[in-house]
Design a protein around this motif. Structure first.
Motif, short mmCIF file in Angstrom:
data_model
loop_
_atom_site.label_atom_id
_atom_site.label_comp_id
_atom_site.label_asym_id
_atom_site.label_seq_id
_atom_site.Cartn_x
_atom_site.Cartn_y
_atom_site.Cartn_z
N ALA A 56 0.83 -1.21 0.00
CA ALA A 56 0.00 0.00 0.00
C ALA A 56 0.86 1.25 0.00
N LEU A 57 2.00 1.20 -0.63
CA LEU A 57 2.91 2.34 -0.65
C LEU A 57 2.75 3.20 -1.89
N GLY A 58 1.88 2.84 -2.77
CA GLY A 58 1.72 3.58 -4.01
C GLY A 58 2.84 3.31 -4.99
N LEU A 59 3.62 2.26 -4.77
CA LEU A 59 4.74 1.97 -5.65
C LEU A 59 4.23 1.56 -7.02
N GLY A 60 4.80 2.17 -8.06
CA GLY A 60 4.40 1.86 -9.42
C GLY A 60 3.26 2.72 -9.92
N GLU A 61 2.53 3.36 -9.03
CA GLU A 61 1.44 4.23 -9.44
C GLU A 61 1.99 5.62 -9.74
N HIS A 62 1.50 6.27 -10.77
CA HIS A 62 1.94 7.61 -11.16
C HIS A 62 3.46 7.68 -11.33
N ASP A 63 4.05 6.66 -11.92
CA ASP A 63 5.51 6.60 -12.12
C ASP A 63 6.28 6.74 -10.82
N ASN A 64 5.69 6.27 -9.74
CA ASN A 64 6.30 6.39 -8.41
C ASN A 64 7.13 5.14 -8.09
N LEU A 65 8.42 5.34 -7.94
CA LEU A 65 9.29 4.22 -7.61
C LEU A 65 9.76 4.27 -6.16
N ARG A 66 9.39 5.32 -5.44
CA ARG A 66 9.74 5.44 -4.02
C ARG A 66 8.51 5.88 -3.24
N HIS A 67 8.56 5.68 -1.94
CA HIS A 67 7.45 6.08 -1.07
C HIS A 67 7.55 7.57 -0.74
N THR A 68 6.44 8.25 -0.69
CA THR A 68 6.28 9.65 -0.30
C THR A 68 7.07 10.64 -1.14
N VAL A 69 7.07 10.47 -2.44
CA VAL A 69 7.75 11.44 -3.28
C VAL A 69 6.76 12.29 -4.09
N ASN A 70 5.47 12.07 -3.91
CA ASN A 70 4.50 12.86 -4.66
C ASN A 70 3.31 13.20 -3.76
N LEU A 71 2.34 13.88 -4.34
CA LEU A 71 1.17 14.31 -3.57
C LEU A 71 -0.13 13.70 -4.10
N TYR A 72 -0.04 12.48 -4.62
CA TYR A 72 -1.24 11.79 -5.09
C TYR A 72 -1.96 11.17 -3.89
N GLU A 73 -3.24 10.91 -4.08
CA GLU A 73 -4.10 10.45 -2.99
C GLU A 73 -3.60 9.19 -2.30
N GLU A 74 -3.02 8.25 -3.05
CA GLU A 74 -2.59 7.00 -2.42
C GLU A 74 -1.51 7.21 -1.37
N LEU A 75 -0.86 8.36 -1.39
CA LEU A 75 0.18 8.63 -0.41
C LEU A 75 -0.20 9.66 0.64
N LYS A 88 9.27 19.16 -12.57
CA LYS A 88 9.02 18.48 -13.84
C LYS A 88 8.26 19.36 -14.83
N GLY A 89 7.90 20.59 -14.39
CA GLY A 89 7.15 21.49 -15.25
C GLY A 89 5.79 20.93 -15.62
N ARG A 90 5.17 20.21 -14.71
CA ARG A 90 3.92 19.51 -15.01
C ARG A 90 2.76 20.13 -14.23
N GLN A 91 1.64 20.34 -14.92
CA GLN A 91 0.41 20.80 -14.30
C GLN A 91 -0.64 19.71 -14.45
N GLU A 92 -1.35 19.43 -13.36
CA GLU A 92 -2.35 18.36 -13.39
C GLU A 92 -3.61 18.82 -12.68
N ILE A 93 -4.76 18.38 -13.19
CA ILE A 93 -6.05 18.60 -12.53
C ILE A 93 -6.81 17.28 -12.60
N TYR A 94 -7.35 16.86 -11.46
CA TYR A 94 -8.12 15.62 -11.40
C TYR A 94 -9.47 15.89 -10.78
N ASP A 95 -10.49 15.26 -11.29
CA ASP A 95 -11.82 15.27 -10.70
C ASP A 95 -11.86 14.09 -9.73
#
Length: 181
Positions: free
Chosen positions: A37-56, A141-148
């Motif tokens: 349940a670390l979010g590994l592999g999701e959203h190109d995530n190869l480490r724990h707690t490196v992004n701000l997606y919901e799974e983390l 990464k110069g990336r902008q994202e919006i999610y519903d």
């Protein structure tokens, strides 16, 4: 137990410690409970707690208040709400500079509508939730994202290009929020 007792009660009175524990208010967050349940592999995530997606970042917050019946609340809250909550417990007015809101009404059985934003920042990445939309700006990464989050809770479909002026307005509001706070 004996060392804790000696610090709380120099006379070594266990009854004093037990009395203090009966009046203890505690709060804590729970992280992921197992390695899958670390979010590994999701959203190109190869480490724990490196992004701000919901799974983390979406984790349970638990507050225990003596004499208050436990309940589950589905309203999103943030650690910014803990300061105002503890001040409210002691009937101290929350300073205007605090961003959070007291969660004590939930403990009293009410369902208040919280008006402050849900925001987070980590390593050059910022996010703010505006209603059902989550806006993420990753400067590195110069990336902008919006999610519903209602229609797409897994954040699989980036709507940033489709949102046009509404999306750009959300990014502008997010920049203003972080520049101000």
């Amino acid at each position: 137990f004996q060392q804790v007792d000696m610090h709380v009660s120099p006379g070594g009175q266990e009854a004093d410690l037990l009395q203090a524990l009966q009046n203890l208010v505690a709060a804590g967050v729970a992280g992921q409970q197992h390695p899958f349940a670390l979010g590994l592999g999701e959203h190109d995530n190869l480490r724990h707690t490196v992004n701000l997606y919901e799974e983390l970042i979406r984790v349970p917050l638990m507050i225990v208040i003596p004499g208050v019946k436990p309940r589950t609340v589905d309203t999103p809250v943030t650690l910014m709400d803990l300061g105002p909550t503890f001040l409210d417990l002691f009937s101290i007015k929350t300073p205007a500079s605090f961003l959070g809101e007291s969660l004590l009404p939930f403990a009293r059985g009410k369902n208040p509508v919280l008006t402050r934003p849900i925001a987070a920042e980590r390593s050059g990445t910022r996010t703010v939730v505006f209603g059902k939309y989550k806006v993420i700006l990753d400067k590195s990464k110069g990336r902008q994202e919006i999610y519903d989050l209602t229609a797409d809770p897994d954040e699989a479909s980036n709507l940033a290009d489709e949102m046009g002026p509404d999306g750009q307005h959300m990014f502008a509001m997010m920049r203003t929020f972080f520049d101000t706070h």
